[in-house]
Each structure stands twice: as C-alpha cells, then as structure tokens.
Write a protein that holds these residues in place. Structure first.
Motif, short mmCIF file in Angstrom:
data_model
loop_
_atom_site.label_atom_id
_atom_site.label_comp_id
_atom_site.label_asym_id
_atom_site.label_seq_id
_atom_site.Cartn_x
_atom_site.Cartn_y
_atom_site.Cartn_z
N VAL A 517 -11.04 8.15 11.57
CA VAL A 517 -10.92 7.81 12.98
C VAL A 517 -12.18 8.30 13.69
N ALA A 518 -13.00 7.37 14.15
CA ALA A 518 -14.25 7.73 14.81
C ALA A 518 -14.06 7.71 16.32
N THR A 519 -15.08 8.08 17.03
CA THR A 519 -15.06 8.03 18.49
C THR A 519 -15.29 6.60 18.94
N PHE A 520 -14.41 6.08 19.77
CA PHE A 520 -14.51 4.69 20.19
C PHE A 520 -15.56 4.55 21.28
N ASP A 521 -16.42 3.53 21.12
CA ASP A 521 -17.48 3.28 22.10
C ASP A 521 -17.67 1.77 22.21
N LEU A 522 -17.08 1.16 23.24
CA LEU A 522 -17.18 -0.28 23.41
C LEU A 522 -18.62 -0.71 23.66
N ALA A 523 -19.37 0.10 24.40
CA ALA A 523 -20.77 -0.26 24.68
C ALA A 523 -21.56 -0.37 23.39
N ALA A 524 -21.29 0.54 22.43
CA ALA A 524 -22.00 0.49 21.15
C ALA A 524 -21.63 -0.77 20.38
N MET A 525 -20.35 -1.20 20.48
CA MET A 525 -19.94 -2.42 19.80
C MET A 525 -20.68 -3.64 20.33
N LEU A 526 -21.05 -3.58 21.61
CA LEU A 526 -21.73 -4.72 22.22
C LEU A 526 -23.24 -4.70 22.02
N THR A 527 -23.83 -3.50 21.87
CA THR A 527 -25.28 -3.39 21.85
C THR A 527 -25.84 -2.94 20.50
N ASP A 528 -24.98 -2.57 19.57
CA ASP A 528 -25.46 -2.13 18.27
C ASP A 528 -26.22 -3.28 17.59
N PRO A 529 -27.34 -2.99 16.92
CA PRO A 529 -28.10 -4.07 16.26
C PRO A 529 -27.27 -4.88 15.27
N ILE A 530 -26.37 -4.22 14.55
CA ILE A 530 -25.53 -4.95 13.60
C ILE A 530 -24.60 -5.91 14.34
N ALA A 531 -24.04 -5.45 15.47
CA ALA A 531 -23.16 -6.32 16.25
C ALA A 531 -23.93 -7.50 16.82
N LEU A 532 -25.14 -7.26 17.27
CA LEU A 532 -25.97 -8.35 17.80
C LEU A 532 -26.35 -9.33 16.69
N ALA A 533 -26.61 -8.81 15.49
CA ALA A 533 -26.93 -9.68 14.36
C ALA A 533 -25.72 -10.54 14.01
N ALA A 534 -24.52 -9.95 14.04
CA ALA A 534 -23.31 -10.72 13.75
C ALA A 534 -23.11 -11.82 14.79
N LEU A 535 -23.36 -11.52 16.04
CA LEU A 535 -23.25 -12.53 17.09
C LEU A 535 -24.27 -13.65 16.88
N ALA A 536 -25.48 -13.26 16.48
CA ALA A 536 -26.54 -14.25 16.26
C ALA A 536 -26.20 -15.21 15.12
N VAL A 537 -25.69 -14.68 14.00
CA VAL A 537 -25.37 -15.56 12.87
C VAL A 537 -24.17 -16.44 13.21
N MET A 538 -23.27 -15.93 14.04
CA MET A 538 -22.14 -16.75 14.47
C MET A 538 -22.63 -17.94 15.31
N VAL A 539 -23.52 -17.67 16.26
CA VAL A 539 -24.08 -18.75 17.09
C VAL A 539 -24.86 -19.74 16.23
N LEU A 540 -25.62 -19.22 15.27
CA LEU A 540 -26.39 -20.09 14.39
C LEU A 540 -25.47 -21.01 13.57
N GLY A 541 -24.38 -20.44 13.04
CA GLY A 541 -23.44 -21.25 12.26
C GLY A 541 -22.81 -22.35 13.09
N VAL A 542 -22.40 -22.03 14.33
CA VAL A 542 -21.82 -23.04 15.22
C VAL A 542 -22.84 -24.12 15.55
N ALA A 543 -24.10 -23.70 15.82
CA ALA A 543 -25.15 -24.65 16.19
C ALA A 543 -25.44 -25.63 15.05
N LEU A 544 -25.50 -25.11 13.82
CA LEU A 544 -25.76 -25.99 12.68
C LEU A 544 -24.62 -27.00 12.49
N ALA A 545 -23.39 -26.54 12.65
CA ALA A 545 -22.25 -27.45 12.51
C ALA A 545 -22.25 -28.49 13.62
#
Length: 653
Positions: A517-545
């Motif tokens: 159980v870690a410390t919850f941080d919603l801001a980190a979920m939105l701005t973390d580089p991994i989260a941003l990368a996941a959002l980017a690949v999601m947008v890319l997948g939708v765009a290609l389709a």
C-alpha cells in the motif's frame, strides 16, 4: 458432532458470515431442480435460475459489510460446514474462507453473474433449452463460488473441476452444431492438462508439507526449501494457464465463442478465466519463496498479453476479437500477479473492473447480433449507432474503459499495472535490473494495441457506411437485455476510481494478500512520465484505427482482404492449433500407435503364444493315446528298460 450442530456453532461465532455456505448452496440447488424437474419446470424455471444468483449476491454483500465491521486483523473468517476426509493425521474439511480476497471475487461472480442471468432471460427467450441453459449457468456460478470461497486446495480443486464441467456444458450448449461440440471438447481437454498441474501440486503439498489448507501450507512453505517451492509454483502456474487461457494452454478460449453470447460474457468476465489469477494471488506466499517461478508467471503473462492483443487486431468476428482482448487483459493481470505484493492489488482491481467492462462489451456484442440476425462479421455492420443507441452508448463506455481513457475504470487499474511493471525486478530477481524496462515496455505496447483493436471494433460496428444486407433490419434489444448493459456501463465508468482512489482497495486486500500500500497521489498519476506515455500510446492507437477504419472516406470491404504474414498468422490465432498438433497431437498419435503395436504384438503375442504352445503340446501328447493295450505294454517295457539301464550305469560308476 452433527452437521446441523456444526453449522449452528459456526453461526453463533461468526454471525452473518456463518451463512455464507448458502451462496453456493442456492444456485447449486436451483441447478438440480432445473435439471431434474423436467419440462414441467419450463414455464418458470428461468425465473428460479435468476433468483438464486441474486440471492447469493445479497449474501455476498452481507458478507462484505460483516468483514468491514471487523478490524483488518480480524477479516479472515473460516466457516466450517462439515468434516470431509479424515485418514490418520490427515483431515480435510468442507470449510469456507471469508476474507477480503474471496469476498471480492464472490461479489464479482454473483453481481456480474446476476446481470448476465437477467440478460439471458431475453436473449434465450425463444430457445427451447432455456431451462437447461439456466441450470448450467447456476452450476457454473456455484462451482466458481466454491473455488474462490474454499479454505483449502483440495476443496478448491472440486470447484476447479466443477467450473471445467460447466464450461464444457455451456460452450457446447448448441451441440447440434459441429463447431460447438468440437469447441466444448477442445476446452475440456486442454483444461485437463492444466488440471494435472493442480492435482500433482496437491500431492506435493501433502508429501512435503503434510497439509493442503491455505493457512498450513503458506505457514510452513519456508521450511520446504526454494527448490520445492519452485516446483510447486510451476505446477500451480500450469493449472492457472489452463483456466485463464495463458500460453501455452490458450487455444480453447477463442473457440469458446461457439456458445451463446451470455456464456462468453460469463466465462470472460466473471468466472472461468479469472480462476487462474485468483489461484496465483491466493498462493502468493509460495511464489514469493520461489523467485524463478514468480518471474515465470510474469513472463507467461507478458507473452500472453502480447499474443492476445495481436490476435485481437486481426479478427473480423466481433466475439472472437473480444476473446483476443480477454486473453490479453488476463495476461496483464497474470503479469501483475507475477510482480509480487507490489502487483497484487492492481491485478485484482483490474480483474474486477475488467469484469464489468468486458461483460458489458460481450453483452453489447450479443445485442448487436440480436439486431443483425446473428451476424458476427464486423465487415457487414457499420453505422449501427443510430439504429441501436443504447447498445452504442453502453458499448462505447466499455470501450473507453478498456482502452484506458482517463478517469474511467480501466485507466485507474491499467496505469497502476504499467507503473508496477516498470519498477519490478531490481530487488526481486538476480540480475533483474533489466526486467522492469522489458516488462514495462511490453505493457505500454499492449496498451497501444488495445486502443487500436478496440477502436477498430468500435468504428467497424457503429461508425462508417452501412454494410449490412438488404434483408437485415437492425433494431434495439429489449429492456431485459439493455438494462444489464446500462448497469455494467456504470461500473465501467466508476468502479476503478472506487477501488484505486486513496488505495482503499489495496488496504482492504492487504491482510489477505500482503499487497503493498503506497501513498496515493493523483497528481503523480496524471503527470508521471509513464502515465503520459500510456496516454500517448492510447491516443496513437485510436488515431491509427480511425485513419484505417473510422474516416468517412475509409473503404471497408465486406469480404476479408488478403493480409500480411503477421495478419494471416493473427487470423489463425498465431497458429496455436498447429503448434499443439505438431508438438502434442501427432507425437501422441505416434505413441498411441506404438502402444497399440506393443500391446498387440508383444503383450497379446505372448499370451497367444503361451496358449498356442499349450494347445500344440496337448495335441502332440494326445497322439500317444491310441487305446491299444499292446502299445501301452510296449511303452511300459521301453520305460522299464530305460530305468534299468540308468540304474546299472549309476552302479557301475
């Protein structure tokens, strides 16, 4: 002590939890009534089949609140129903374990299962076997509940086999179709391979640890040594691969679409494929003592996750495309479970959210089929959003949830798995510093592929030009089918936040699984580089389709066009059946023929040879029996001469 006394004593000490056995007993009794009652039950049998899972869901809710009333340290209650086996010092009880992990699964099974039952009332309204169908559904739920509520591996195995039987009956429900009969046998046989792993694991537990209860096995696991735990972990993984359709035992899942659509929803969302994930997480103390087995779990999950996504990208059958998605998403859960305590909470949370949006997607696919005269080829859909607005809206919310659209259920749980995968391996495995980037990169790739193939399904079905036949008249499904889809869509939107926000679910699971159980941080979920990368690949997948299938000028042929080598392989399920045939079926046939030859030539030959020798010697001896006295006298004279000669020779020597 009698069974009634045991239940009474249990109820007195555990309160409402003492009646948890009714969760299993009610749908099991309903299945028996529906199967044994015959045609006289037809007019009302489906209502009985619907009432019992709803009652079990209420009991599961009561169990949840009863656990929440206890302190975290007291949220593990064993309800003994009766003594099952007792041989010497070895005994196994029919006892149920009520803890945060089991009650979470019970709520998913009964909650989503009840909605699928409601949907089935309308979907199977014209089917003459509806009563039998509801009986099998009830049996499926009862077996799955026994599996997740059992407090020992032996009782879990009974539920495990019950799930296998019920899946065989439901996948092959329309057994007059050769494809359905073959698919049912295929699922049954492949799962038996996995079941051998669990059965041998039970033997190893008893031989090495002297018990099969969760408490005793997990408490004494450290005394058995790393090698023994590795063997045990790999056997449990083999079992999980069978039920959860993980490589190399995944081939049955795509063919399982031959059953009625509610069966697909039940198998893929709330029951069978989740069993393997449960087994791995429940056996966490074993895997944590066997790093090699734990890493193997993560690798198998990653490979299956990627394979399922690739298959989903190429399927034109809407149900089989969703089946590839299930294979991929369950792989992601297995990957998370293989990460150890850091991944347990996210594995189960994603399993629960997936149960809602995948059930909604499958029921949405069934609604489309209902309005399209059972057509499943997405190339013959198109533009259905106006003809089926409720199906479009509910399916669309499930679609957004599974691709990880921000703040919907899948986003909360999938982002956690991706982050955990990137952080795994540094301390867990020797030389594991590279494990995290590899597993994390694979989860990102699969997130992008998920966005692509799910957008492909969405665009081919609900957008673009109308490609259906002139005699097809799409229409919205009746309320008995749409209301369950609406409720599942609500879960697809909100459940992820309920589970993950503040890490409340991880705290709830922690006493049962040791989840971190870690410390919850919603801001980190939105701005973390991994989260941003996941959002980017999601947008890319939708765009290609969208570029390929969603544009107004996109040309989608009604017939399947030729594809690349990869596309053809994906259409053929990455040749899983061919691999099984080459590696297992053909060598098995050779061994079988060899065994038959040995049996016929050696075993039967020896038996027949002895018989022939006795018969031949008997015939030869019978020729000496002439019936003439002079022949017998001559024989006696010759015999006496031989004896006298022999005696003289001895005396002379």
């Amino acid at each position: 002590m009698t069974q009634a006394q045991t239940l009474a004593d249990t109820s007195a000490t555990t309160g409402a939890l003492g009646y948890s056995w009714l969760m299993i007993a009610l749908p099991l009794a309903s299945a028996a009534i529906l199967l044994l009652g015959g045609r006289r039950v037809d007019p009302w049998g489906h209502w009985l089949g619907l009432a019992t899972p709803l009652a079990s869901f209420v009991l599961a809710l009561v169990g949840l609140f009863a656990l929440l009333d206890r302190t975290p340290a007291e949220r593990e209650v064993v309800v003994q129903v009766y003594e099952w086996l007792s041989v010497g010092t070895f005994s196994v009880d029919v006892s149920l374990l009520l803890d945060p992990l089991s009650i979470s699964f019970a709520l998913l099974i009964t909650g989503v299962g009840s909605l699928i039952h409601i949907y089935s009332v309308g979907y199977m309204a014209e089917d003459p076997g509806r009563r039998r169908f509801f009986a099998y559904l009830n049996l499926f739920l009862a077996a799955m509940l026994l599996l997740v509520l059992a407090d020992n591996y032996a009782l879990l195995f009974i539920g495990w086999e019950g799930v296998g039987l019920a899946s065989y009956l439901l996948i092959g429900f329309w057994q007059y179709k050769p494809s359905a009969a073959v698919a049912a046998k295929k699922a049954f046989l492949i799962n038996r391979v996995g079941d051998i792993g669990l059965l041998v694991a039970l033997m190893v537990m008893f031989a090495a640890l002297g018990s099969v209860t969760f408490e005793a096995v997990h408490a004494s696991a450290g005394e058995a040594g790393t090698t023994m735990m590795t063997v045990l972990g790999l056997l449990l993984l083999l079992a999980a691969c069978g039920k959860s359709a993980q490589l190399p035992l995944q081939a049955w899942l795509l063919d399982a679409m031959e059953g009625p659509t509610p069966v697909s929803a039940l198998i893929h969302a709330a029951t069978m494929v989740t069993a393997g994930v449960y087994l791995i997480v429940r056996s966490g103390p074993i895997f944590e003592l066997a790093p090699a087995a734990q890493l193997t779990v993560a690798i198998v999950g990653a490979a299956t996750m990627l394979a399922g996504a690739i298959i989903g990208c190429a399927k034109d059958d809407i149900k089989k495309a969703l089946a590839g998605s299930t294979m991929s998403q369950i792989g992601m859960m297995v990957l998370a479970a293989g990460l150890g305590p850091v991944g347990y909470a996210y594995a189960i949370a994603h399993l629960l959210t997936h149960g809602f949006f995948k059930a909604g997607l499958f029921l949405g696919a069934g609604s489309v089929m209902h309005g399209m005269h059972d057509e499943v080829n997405m190339r013959r859909f198109g533009g259905l959003r106006s003809a089926m607005p409720i199906t479009f809206a509910t399916f669309g919310l499930g679609y957004l949830a599974i691709i990880g659209f921000p703040f919907l259920s899948g986003w909360w749980t999938k982002e956690g798995i991706i982050a955990a995968a990137f952080g795994y391996g540094v301390d867990a495995v020797d030389g594991g510093a590279v494990t995290g980037p590899v597993l994390g990169s694979l989860t990102l790739l699969v997130a992008g592929l998920t966005a692509f193939y799910m957008s492909r399904i969405m665009f081919l079905t609900f957008f673009g030009t109308r490609r259906w036949d002139a005699d097809v008249h799409p229409h919205e499904s009746p309320g008995s089918m749409t209301w369950p889809m609406i409720l599942l869509a609500v879960g697809s939107v909100a459940l992820g936040a309920v589970l993950v926000f503040g890490y409340r679910f991880a705290e709830f699971l922690q006493p049962a699984t040791g989840a971190e159980v870690a410390t919850f941080d919603l801001a980190a979920m939105l701005t973390d580089p991994i989260a941003l990368a996941a959002l980017a690949v999601m947008v890319l997948g939708v765009a290609l389709a969208w570029y390929r299938y969603g544009r107004t000028d996109a040309q989608v042929p009604r017939e399947q066009p030729p594809g690349t080598v990869v596309t053809v392989a994906a259409r053929n399920d990455l040749y899983g059946d061919a691999v099984n045939e080459t590696l297992f079926e053909r060598p098995g046939q050779v061994l079988t023929r060899a065994a038959v030859t040995v049996d016929e030539k050696v075993v039967d030959g020896a038996v027949h040879g002895v018989a022939a020798s006795v018969a031949g010697s008997s015939r030869a001896l019978s020729r000496t029996q002439t019936g003439f006295g002079r022949s017998y006298a001559l024989t006696m004279l010759l015999g006496a001469a031989v004896v006298v000669t022999a005696m003289l020779a001895v005396l002379a020597g």
